[in-house]
Design a protein around this motif. Structure first.
Motif, PDB file in Angstrom:
ATOM      1  N   HIS A 148     -45.423  72.461  14.041  1.00 30.85           N
ATOM      2  CA  HIS A 148     -46.112  72.209  12.770  1.00 30.85           C
ATOM      3  C   HIS A 148     -45.582  70.940  12.091  1.00 30.85           C
ATOM      4  N   VAL A 149     -45.896  70.774  10.823  1.00 29.20           N
ATOM      5  CA  VAL A 149     -45.486  69.580  10.083  1.00 29.20           C
ATOM      6  C   VAL A 149     -43.956  69.471  10.110  1.00 29.20           C
ATOM      7  N   TYR A 150     -43.469  68.276  10.505  1.00 31.02           N
ATOM      8  CA  TYR A 150     -42.020  68.067  10.633  1.00 31.02           C
ATOM      9  C   TYR A 150     -41.671  66.724   9.992  1.00 31.02           C
ATOM     10  N   VAL A 151     -41.123  66.760   8.790  1.00 29.56           N
ATOM     11  CA  VAL A 151     -40.741  65.539   8.078  1.00 29.56           C
ATOM     12  C   VAL A 151     -39.326  65.758   7.523  1.00 29.56           C
ATOM     13  N   PRO A 152     -38.277  65.470   8.334  1.00 29.76           N
ATOM     14  CA  PRO A 152     -36.902  65.764   7.879  1.00 29.76           C
ATOM     15  C   PRO A 152     -36.518  65.007   6.615  1.00 29.76           C
ATOM     16  N   ILE A 153     -37.112  63.808   6.413  1.00 25.22           N
ATOM     17  CA  ILE A 153     -36.870  63.089   5.154  1.00 25.22           C
ATOM     18  C   ILE A 153     -38.239  62.847   4.532  1.00 25.22           C
ATOM     19  N   ALA A 211     -40.207  60.068  -1.595  1.00 26.63           N
ATOM     20  CA  ALA A 211     -40.630  60.518  -2.932  1.00 26.63           C
ATOM     21  C   ALA A 211     -42.140  60.418  -3.098  1.00 26.63           C
ATOM     22  N   SER A 212     -42.752  59.412  -2.438  1.00 29.05           N
ATOM     23  CA  SER A 212     -44.193  59.210  -2.602  1.00 29.05           C
ATOM     24  C   SER A 212     -45.019  60.289  -1.906  1.00 29.05           C
ATOM     25  N   LEU A 213     -44.372  61.118  -1.087  1.00 28.24           N
ATOM     26  CA  LEU A 213     -45.138  62.134  -0.337  1.00 28.24           C
ATOM     27  C   LEU A 213     -44.859  63.553  -0.828  1.00 28.24           C
ATOM     28  N   HIS A 214     -44.366  63.696  -2.050  1.00 30.42           N
ATOM     29  CA  HIS A 214     -44.026  65.041  -2.537  1.00 30.42           C
ATOM     30  C   HIS A 214     -45.222  65.979  -2.560  1.00 30.42           C
ATOM     31  N   HIS A 215     -46.447  65.411  -2.601  1.00 31.24           N
ATOM     32  CA  HIS A 215     -47.624  66.301  -2.591  1.00 31.24           C
ATOM     33  C   HIS A 215     -47.732  67.076  -1.274  1.00 31.24           C
ATOM     34  N   PHE A 216     -46.979  66.670  -0.250  1.00 27.55           N
ATOM     35  CA  PHE A 216     -47.030  67.425   1.013  1.00 27.55           C
ATOM     36  C   PHE A 216     -46.368  68.795   0.899  1.00 27.55           C
ATOM     37  N   LEU A 217     -45.569  68.990  -0.144  1.00 27.44           N
ATOM     38  CA  LEU A 217     -44.981  70.324  -0.345  1.00 27.44           C
ATOM     39  C   LEU A 217     -46.059  71.343  -0.679  1.00 27.44           C
ATOM     40  N   ASP A 218     -47.232  70.851  -1.016  1.00 32.33           N
ATOM     41  CA  ASP A 218     -48.382  71.705  -1.331  1.00 32.33           C
ATOM     42  C   ASP A 218     -49.057  72.213  -0.057  1.00 32.33           C
ATOM     43  N   ALA A 219     -48.625  71.688   1.096  1.00 33.60           N
ATOM     44  CA  ALA A 219     -49.311  72.018   2.362  1.00 33.60           C
ATOM     45  C   ALA A 219     -49.287  73.522   2.614  1.00 33.60           C
ATOM     46  N   PRO A 220     -50.459  74.158   2.807  1.00 35.60           N
ATOM     47  CA  PRO A 220     -50.487  75.619   3.013  1.00 35.60           C
ATOM     48  C   PRO A 220     -50.283  75.981   4.478  1.00 35.60           C
ATOM     49  N   VAL A 221     -49.347  75.298   5.140  1.00 36.26           N
ATOM     50  CA  VAL A 221     -49.087  75.518   6.574  1.00 36.26           C
ATOM     51  C   VAL A 221     -47.587  75.640   6.755  1.00 36.26           C
ATOM     52  N   PRO A 222     -47.140  76.182   7.890  1.00 27.72           N
ATOM     53  CA  PRO A 222     -45.690  76.150   8.137  1.00 27.72           C
ATOM     54  C   PRO A 222     -45.225  74.690   8.179  1.00 27.72           C
ATOM     55  N   TYR A 223     -44.071  74.408   7.610  1.00 25.95           N
ATOM     56  CA  TYR A 223     -43.533  73.053   7.686  1.00 25.95           C
ATOM     57  C   TYR A 223     -42.013  73.108   7.732  1.00 25.95           C
ATOM     58  N   THR A 237     -56.663  64.587   4.221  1.00 27.06           N
ATOM     59  CA  THR A 237     -55.572  65.485   4.610  1.00 27.06           C
ATOM     60  C   THR A 237     -55.793  66.872   4.014  1.00 27.06           C
ATOM     61  N   ASN A 238     -56.167  66.907   2.739  1.00 28.07           N
ATOM     62  CA  ASN A 238     -56.434  68.198   2.103  1.00 28.07           C
ATOM     63  C   ASN A 238     -57.605  68.904   2.758  1.00 28.07           C
ATOM     64  N   TRP A 239     -58.586  68.113   3.171  1.00 25.93           N
ATOM     65  CA  TRP A 239     -59.732  68.723   3.849  1.00 25.93           C
ATOM     66  C   TRP A 239     -59.301  69.349   5.172  1.00 25.93           C
ATOM     67  N   LYS A 240     -58.362  68.660   5.865  1.00 24.43           N
ATOM     68  CA  LYS A 240     -57.821  69.229   7.108  1.00 24.43           C
ATOM     69  C   LYS A 240     -57.105  70.549   6.817  1.00 24.43           C
TER      70      LYS A 240
END
Length: 1268
Positions: free
Chosen positions: A326-331, A334-346, A725-728
């Motif tokens: 699944h989503v793997y972003v070890p770092i 700051a500009s991608l904090h909206h990815f914490l909203d992802a409704p998937v395992p990460y 991305t949100n649509w995905k």
């Protein structure tokens, strides 16, 4: 770089793909980094500014295109930072990785240092920003009231500045403090980053190379060669070490060695696992590892980027042979904090800001989140979390490995060190800095003076001696301390990984036996992948030790396990995936060594046996270096290039670094030849078999099946890309919902589903629980997607509470609660249990009243289970979402719950779950108190509807009974609270025979669980009274679940067959249950019913113990063993009425017992040669015991009891021939009776003997008061 040059042709085999420099762009000047979460309250020195990629070499590589935005963002995740001479400016190292959309990875290693800013415009801009900030603070402090000024004073003191100070032009009171800047007095430094991008994670080698490069620029003396020579050498002349070999190449000052595992070893992992264990401790790390295996959402939290990377990479390398899907972003920049909203395992890493605590961190969803606070050594786990198998022994083995290397299993505790410790710590840091080349000229000079002083005075200072050794290689024979440390790290890494790998080898030693190879060729398999079952989960679980099941039942539902099995199936047609190849070889080896039969599973812990060999393999590789790369050399540079200015990293010459060397060395020619050979092979393959493009498309679809979203693209942050991305996410959630509901349906519907072509049938209760837990997790993720503001840990429960508050307000305004105008579950007898209202809020109140559930996540899960059991989940959620004003208030426009079409499809998928019966609430909460309502329904048309005696009732279920409860006279309905009885099985109904009207004709008893709405009907249709029917004052009634009518179910058909019911009087007298109307059952039908009854009991015992249900129903129900034997004994029974008095089978049994007893006495007197024997003795004793019971259970009840006791004690096959040979048979049975047919009796005895293999336990309600 032209693609045709030999240097570029060999690039897949090159050690490094790119060298990158990031920093401040003097042409564009200072640009605030809004995406990094700008805070204008802070001093300008504390703010973040945009960094730029200043240079990268080569320009581009065909198979790994340079992604400038992503590299810049990950090299400097916080953007540029500034310091003055008063602040610490130690170099820092961190690493990152970029996961491409196809799942492949490239690694980045970054050395960040501070360099003096010489640009006058930038220094002037910083001065202006500081003056504006200072003036703003002064004005705010002056205008604020005394009470609020205390707050601003505190905050400005925190910033290290006075509140209302002197004019901005004058130096502030705390001139040298952090945050203050005066261009005339202070030197300004800005961060700069050197980065290597490599195909494999050679962390130690890259770290040392970059540190030496920086040291060459910062040191007092120029390097031996221009820096371009070293960069060019690493980019174009250093190959990847071949598998199983070690390679030496040259940095600026010292040679660097790296090694690569062989084909049969665990894959390369260079991040120090020992550090990960020290950061978290063994217990926490094993818990985190379990969360990753179960594909929960993992958020790592630390101030240090390298710690985030060390823990993330450490955990993912321990997954062998599985891979995180699944989503793997070890770092996470700051500009991608909206990815914490992802409704998937990460699995993501978030940098914590200094001074912020966990409570201030607002995360969109926490229901399924594992939060890892690395700096504070603590971890927050999700609820309902199964433990890793043999966890205690596993932790013990890991602890022993760590202790052998001198590490504490608890990890480093965050306590303040003492002064002496701090001194030695400072020395150790100097050793590290010297080793990594992180020391500037002044510091090096200080160190040299310190060493000279210790030599001169003869005073030994611990650590100082190593400073000299750390800097000079080859002074002593053997390895340097630095090399020793790397070797120690590598040996610790491999031993820890081997312990983890051996757990999987033991747990999945027999996995191949359960892989279902369904397809004939790869193309047909890929085309039908989604419809096919690839792994026999039920059989696999049934073969595992009981303690492993909670974990394994969850794990085999994960995407990483599904991908592993897919790879196994595809290995029939293509080359094995490398991890699978290594794992299969280990499984084969383990099998050969152990010689264990595949089916014998044991939960005995097997320790890892190859720790020593694994460590030796690494040591031998490093001792015997196989390859040495070409030395760095002077390049063809123009005169005047390669100038060197101390303390500044030079601008490298692009023309010499843009391309590789011409074909003038052995390695380049060898790799070029190999490349040509590969190209020929590829061209040949393109003409064969399946069209490659089509195959690749199928492969990607098959591999991404079930993944809601592949890796997010880090570089493009335009609104359109974020929307896409949100649509995905939305599409992924819908697909996951479709697959989960289909799986739940297929598993639950069993054989019927198999007949319809849906694949495997078997489902265990454990699997069902896993699937439901997985559905709860999916709903939580859907409800937390696109939240405006997070409230509480469970987004679903938070939404429900908002809804409840609004509904209760409406209920107060109107008198009656909203019920959709629907009523639920009326009984089908016309005599009613009052209907239960269909209400979201009513079900919430039930959950809120359960004191056992302490958390919001727990309440949400209980509510989902209750709604699913009541077949109201889809309807309730539809009702919840019908309040559109509330949904708009709580959710952003892009949220899943505001996508109308997808939301409708989602509710439709959930509606399909109404086709099957779930008892997921009843079976999960076994200790809660539940209100029940019971109604006794007499046969009204007779005048004897009421009785003068005192009636009582006792309700029994799979989990216990209510105890005897008195029913108030002339009251036919009662409610009672009782600990959860589970599925209801029997009701005992009776009275005390007092008064004038001491008889009672009861049609049935209805009992309803007031929380789940499950209603059970217990048919009776018999009299209770001494002088009527069979003289029974109490009866045991068998329950059946009432299936709601079609109107109540709104056309939802339930395919689950109804449960068995109590035998009725009509059946007993005319035995019409299987014959034609009014006709008695014939011989064949009676034999079939006995066979079926025995067969059902055998099937019952072949199910897992937790899923067997009620044996009482199989013995005493309508098609049970008692009813079948009753039919046998009534066949050919002479007149059922004699002189207007009904004759029952029990009358025959009593007379037979009396005859046998008398015969025995006579036999004793006459010394008969053949006494009665043990069968006759037990028969007489049991009949006597039943007749002697204080209970008035009537003649049919006594016969039922005799059959049940005979089945329990394996006596029926002895008693039936005894009864068949009794002379009374001739008087009471016709010649054609089955009891008089010796062959039929022998056949019946044979059938009943098959029950001897099983241990039958009788419900206490059946055998109460019997003494044998």
């Amino acid at each position: 770089m032209s693609v045709g040059t030999p240097g570029s042709g060999a690039a897949p085999c090159r050690f490094a793909h790119y060298f990158v420099i990031c920093g401040i762009d003097t042409e564009t000047g200072l640009e605030p980094d809004e995406l990094a979460g700008e805070n204008f309250e802070q001093s300008p020195l504390k703010r973040t500014f945009k960094s730029k990629v200043l240079a990268h070499f080569p320009e581009n590589i065909e198979w790994n295109p340079f992604d400038q935005d992503a590299v810049n963002m990950l090299c400097m995740p916080k953007g540029l930072s500034f310091r003055t001479q008063a602040e610490p400016r130690e170099p820092r190292f961190h690493s990152f990785l970029i996961t491409r959309e196809d799942g492949s990875r490239t690694y980045g290693f970054v050395h960040t240092f501070y360099e003096e800013v010489t640009s006058a415009p930038i220094r002037a801009a910083m001065q202006t920003l500081y003056q504006m900030h200072h003036a703003g603070h002064a004005a705010a402090a002056a205008s604020s009231s005394s009470s609020s000024s205390m707050d601003s004073l505190a905050s400005s003191l925190d910033e290290g500045e006075g509140g209302a100070g002197p004019p901005a032009q004058a130096p502030p009171p705390c001139g040298g403090c952090s945050g203050a800047y005066d261009a005339a007095r202070d030197t300004l430094y800005a961060s700069k980053a050197l980065c290597l991008i490599t195909p494999l994670p050679f962390m130690h080698a890259c770290r040392r190379f970059l540190a030496q490069l920086h040291r060459a620029a910062a040191g007092p003396r120029p390097p031996p060669l221009p820096l371009e020579s070293y960069v060019h050498n690493l980019l174009y002349e250093v190959p990847l070490p071949p598998p199983g070999r070690a390679l030496k190449f040259h940095g600026v000052y010292e040679p660097i060695v790296c090694q690569r595992p062989g084909p049969g070893e665990l894959p390369l992992a260079d991040f120090p696992l020992g550090d990960a264990f020290q950061l978290l401790g063994v217990e926490n790390l094993v818990q985190l590892f379990t969360c990753v295996l179960l594909e929960m959402q993992i958020l790592l939290y630390s101030q240090d980027y390298q710690r985030l990377m060390t823990v993330a990479e450490g955990i993912t390398t321990l997954l062998f042979p599985f891979q995180w899907q699944h989503v793997y972003v070890p770092i996470l920049p700051a500009s991608l904090h909206h990815f914490l909203d992802a409704p998937v395992p990460y699995l993501m890493g978030l940098q914590s800001k200094e001074g912020t605590d966990r409570s201030k961190l607002e995360l969109p969803q926490e229901a399924n989140l594992c939060f890892v606070d690395i700096d504070n050594h603590c971890i927050e786990l999700p609820e309902d979390f199964p433990q890793f198998p043999n966890k205690t022994e596993f932790i013990q083995e890991l602890t022993e490995v760590l202790q052998r290397f001198g590490l504490s299993p608890e990890g480093a505790t965050p306590v303040g060190p003492g002064p002496a410790h701090l001194k030695s710590l400072a020395l150790h840091e100097l050793v590290d800095d010297r080793r990594n080349g992180n020391l500037g000229g002044e510091a090096l000079a200080v160190l040299e003076r310190l060493q000279a002083l210790t030599k001169r005075t003869g005073v030994a200072v611990e650590g100082v001696e190593t400073l000299g050794r750390a800097g000079h290689r080859g002074d002593a024979p053997g390895r340097t301390p630095e090399e020793e440390e790397e070797l120690r790290d590598a040996k610790l890494n491999v031993q820890l990984r081997e312990v983890f790998a051996s757990r999987f080898t033991a747990m999945f030693a027999d996995y191949e036996a359960f892989v279902i190879q369904g397809a004939q060729d790869l193309e047909s398999w890929l085309t039908n992948r989604e419809q096919m079952h690839n792994f026999d989960k039920a059989s696999f679980l049934s073969d595992q030790p009981e303690p492993y099941l909670p974990f394994l039942s969850h794990f085999i539902e994960t995407q990483m396990f599904a991908t592993f099995i897919d790879n196994k199936i595809m290995s029939q047609w293509e080359e094995k995936e490398p991890l699978l190849r290594v794992f299969d070889a280990r499984v084969e080896k383990a099998r050969l060594y152990s010689g264990r039969a595949p089916s014998l599973r044991s939960s005995h812990y097997q320790r890892c046996t190859n720790l020593k060999e694994a460590a030796q393999a690494i040591e031998q590789r490093l001792m015997k270096i196989d390859h040495t790369a070409i030395h760095p050399h002077l390049l063809d540079m123009k005169i005047g290039q390669g100038k060197y200015e101390q303390g500044f990293f030079p601008k490298l010459q692009a023309d010499v670094l843009a391309t590789g060397p011409t074909n003038n060395n052995r390695w380049a020619s060898r790799t070029a030849t190999a490349q040509r050979r590969k190209d020929r092979h590829r061209q040949h393959n393109e003409h064969l078999g399946l069209d490659n493009d089509l195959k690749e498309k199928y492969m990607q679809e098959a591999r991404s099946l079930g993944k809601s979203l592949r890796q997010p693209k880090l570089s493009d942050l335009s609104p359109a890309v974020i929307a896409q991305t949100n649509w995905k996410f939305v599409e992924g959630l819908l697909k996951e919902c479709r697959m989960k509901t289909k799986r739940m349906l297929v598993e639950k519907m069993g054989r019927e589903a198999v007949e319809l072509g849906h694949g495997e049938a078997n489902i265990t209760g454990l699997e069902e629980n896993t699937l439901i837990a997985s559905l709860c997790d999916l709903l939580e993720r859907i409800w937390s997607h696109g939240l405006q503001v997070k409230q509480g840990k469970s987004a679903l429960w938070s939404h429900l509470l908002h809804y409840q508050a609004r509904e209760e307000k409406l209920e107060q305004q109107a008198d009656s609660p909203v019920s959709n105008g629907q009523e639920r579950r009326k009984s089908d007898t016309g005599m009613a249990l009052p209907p239960l209202k269909v209400s979201v809020t009513q079900d919430m109140r039930h959950i809120q009243n359960m004191s056992e559930i302490k958390t919001e996540v727990g309440r949400a899960r209980a509510w989902i289970r209750l709604s699913l059991e009541k077949k109201l989940l889809s309807q309730h959620l539809k009702q919840l979402l019908s309040n559109q004003a509330l949904t708009k208030k709580l959710y952003k426009r892009y949220a899943f719950l505001r996508c109308e079409e997808e939301k409708e499809q989602f509710l439709f998928h959930l509606l399909s779950l109404n086709a099957v019966d779930y008892f997921c609430f009843t079976s999960a909460f076994t200790k809660i108190m539940i209100p029940y309502r019971a109604v006794i329904i007499p046969i009204k048309k007779l005048s004897n509807a009421m009785t003068t005696s005192n009636p009582w009732v006792c309700v029994s279920g799979e989990l216990g009974d209510s105890g005897v409860m008195q029913i108030p006279k002339n009251v036919l309905e009662m409610t009672f609270d009782c600990q959860n009885l589970g599925k209801l099985t029997t009701v005992q109904l009776g009275h005390d025979n007092s008064g004038l009207l001491a008889k009672w004709l009861v049609d049935c008893v209805m009992v309803r669980n007031e929380i789940t709405g499950h209603t059970y009907k217990f048919p009776c249709g018999r009299w209770l009274g001494k002088s009527v029917d069979d003289g029974s004052l109490e009866r045991i009634l068998i329950g059946e679940l009432v299936v709601p009518s079609a109107e109540e179910q709104e056309g939802k058909q339930c395919r689950t067959p109804p449960m068995l019911r109590s035998p009725s009087q009509i059946r007993r007298i005319s035995i019409t249950s299987q014959g034609g109307r009014g006709g008695k059952p014939n011989v064949v039908q009676i034999q079939e019913s006995i066979g079926e009854a025995v067969n059902n009991i055998i099937k019952h015992f072949h199910k897992p113990e937790k899923e067997r249900g009620s044996l009482t129903v199989l013995l005493c129900g309508e098609s049970g063993l008692v009813a079948a034997l009753e039919q046998f004994f009534y066949h050919g029974f002479k007149s059922s009425r004699l002189f207007q008095k009904t004759v029952f089978v029990w009358d025959f049994v009593e007379r037979a017992a009396a005859y046998l007893d008398t015969a025995e006495q006579i036999g004793d007197l006459q010394e008969a040669p053949e006494p009665l024997g043990p069968a006759g003795e037990t028969f007489c004793r049991y009949v006597g015991g039943i007749n002697g019971t204080p209970r008035s259970i009537g003649k049919d009840g006594k016969f039922q009891l005799l059959v049940c006791l005979g089945a329990r004690d394996r006596l029926l096959p002895q008693w039936i021939p005894l009864l068949a040979e009794c002379p009374l048979v001739a008087r009471m049975y016709e010649d054609t009776a089955l009891l008089r047919d010796r062959a039929t009796v022998n056949s019946l005895v044979g059938v009943l003997q098959t029950l001897h293999d099983f241990s039958i336990t009788l419900e206490s309600s059946l055998i109460k008061g019997i003494r044998l």
